[in-house]
Scaffold this motif. Sequence first.
Motif, short mmCIF file in Angstrom:
data_model
loop_
_atom_site.label_atom_id
_atom_site.label_comp_id
_atom_site.label_asym_id
_atom_site.label_seq_id
_atom_site.Cartn_x
_atom_site.Cartn_y
_atom_site.Cartn_z
N ARG A 1 -27.46 14.58 -34.06
CA ARG A 1 -27.39 15.53 -35.17
C ARG A 1 -25.98 15.61 -35.74
O ARG A 1 -25.80 15.70 -36.96
CB ARG A 1 -27.87 16.91 -34.70
CG ARG A 1 -29.32 16.90 -34.25
CD ARG A 1 -29.76 18.23 -33.70
NE ARG A 1 -29.79 19.27 -34.72
CZ ARG A 1 -30.22 20.50 -34.51
NH1 ARG A 1 -30.69 20.84 -33.30
NH2 ARG A 1 -30.23 21.39 -35.46
N ALA B 1 -32.21 14.73 -40.52
CA ALA B 1 -31.75 14.23 -39.22
C ALA B 1 -30.74 15.20 -38.61
O ALA B 1 -30.69 15.37 -37.39
CB ALA B 1 -31.13 12.85 -39.38
N ASN C 1 -32.85 18.36 -37.66
CA ASN C 1 -33.87 17.89 -36.73
C ASN C 1 -35.19 18.66 -36.92
O ASN C 1 -35.23 19.73 -37.52
CB ASN C 1 -33.41 18.00 -35.28
CG ASN C 1 -34.09 16.99 -34.38
OD1 ASN C 1 -34.85 16.14 -34.85
ND2 ASN C 1 -33.83 17.06 -33.09
N GLN D 1 -39.95 9.82 -37.10
CA GLN D 1 -40.12 10.45 -35.80
C GLN D 1 -41.58 10.45 -35.32
O GLN D 1 -41.83 10.45 -34.12
CB GLN D 1 -39.61 11.90 -35.87
CG GLN D 1 -38.14 12.01 -36.20
CD GLN D 1 -37.26 11.29 -35.20
OE1 GLN D 1 -37.36 11.52 -33.99
NE2 GLN D 1 -36.39 10.42 -35.68
#
Length: 519
Positions: free
Chosen positions: A375, A361, A364, A314
Amino acid sequence: MNRVTQELRFWELLYHLVNKEGMRLVHLSKNRDEAWIEDDRQEPYQIIRVVLRDLDWAREFREEVEKAEKRAKEVRRHLGLRQANVVNLIVSLYEPVDSWESEADRPLPFTAGGKKQLRTILMTEGNKEEIMFPMATEWALNETPSFVPLHTAEESEGLLRTLRNEVRRAADKRTEDERNLFLYGKPVLTFILLFSIVGMYMLVEQEGSTTDIRTLIDFGAKFNPLILEGEWWRFFSAMFLHIGFLHLIMNSLALFYLGGAVERIYGTVRFFLIYFIAGLSGSVASFAFNEQVSAGASGAIFGCFGALLYFGVQHRRLFFRTMGMSVLVILGINLTLGFVVPMIDNGAHIGGLVGGFLASAAVNLPRTPFRPARRLFAFAVTAAGIAGLLFYGYSKPQDGTGYLAYAQIGQEYYQEEDYQEARRYLTLAAEGGAETPEVWFLLGNTYAMEGEYEEAGDYYYAALDLDEGFGPAHYNLALVYLEKGDLDTARDSAERAIELEPDNDQFRELTEEIERRMD
């Protein structure tokens, strides 16, 4: 263009790149006449040097290019962008009075696929509009940098102060925002987990030993035969047990550093979910692929690696500027050791790593868009993966390897002369499929030590059915027949034992004893 106007162009350009385009100000010199900027909006990343210089002669231009080349090596290394291209943009009052074009690359795009290239562009008041449009296209800017018309000295000074403050404010805000990504939470749960595993270690040591297989199983180690019988809670209890002091220290240090980092980034609630989902994934993977008794927080700790990797996905540039290479190197070393060292449960490590990544993931990162579809997909993949491993573990044929622990426990009881308990565990090992000659041999010994020679002989023969060349079984059979008075059969068994191990003095002495009795 006077000096104030030249500075104004310099700061207008910095303001546009940093404040409007969102590029990262890497360095600003003390004299505020040289700035290094990282264009990290999208790959391929590039580095931009904007410098304020008065260039009267081509020689000065050449020296500035050489200075940029030398400094670019340091900046590339600092940013972890060793292959990045560099644009050296010089803001000057005028062009050099002598011929300088041959000293610079023309303001054209980089060679396709090229790496570590440096291109120098000279911007003056006369050519700034000509330069800015192709640059905006090449750099995929949201808009072309604009320059205000010339002002009075007083107005220009005021605008300069404003631009400087705005650039510095934007750079400081970005630095603060990036720092806050690592400081969302406090490592509260990390310390609770550390106290828990240390406390459990002390309790197990008080009751027995953390290296004793019986004690580990009693306290909840991952043991496939008992899980198959319904003790599913061992998937979680094994996370709090450790085998020996070194195992405890290594995992505690890893949890302190990795768990603390993950909890600070994700917060306590998210870290709780990541840690235990990863721990469950690691335990289930170990259950599916490793039938040995195992314990430890390694699966959950590798889940912390997975969480850091998700952070790296990310925030790729920030990840590699800070901890990225260290995380990857340490992870690579640990995975390699798992494949090389047989005693390491690499199934648990890989299962925890994947589980931690997927769990991250699913929960998050904080302060990021909700993205429910992504998600939900990550959660579904995680659940499906764990369910698939459970199904495989419960349905696969057992090769008996997992039941060897019963054999080890039986042997320990045998050495303690508790023949009833030894017999119970050795029988469990044999019934579970751990059909090694040693198991049947020890079973025979438990009967022989209590004078039940008929039963003992049956088990010695069972051991020989698995390995006819197992000398100790022939020797013990000779002892059984000697006790029963069958000297001929005793001599045959003893002689067979000697054939297999001719240098064994104990076998030879028994043969001689039988022959004396026969005489």
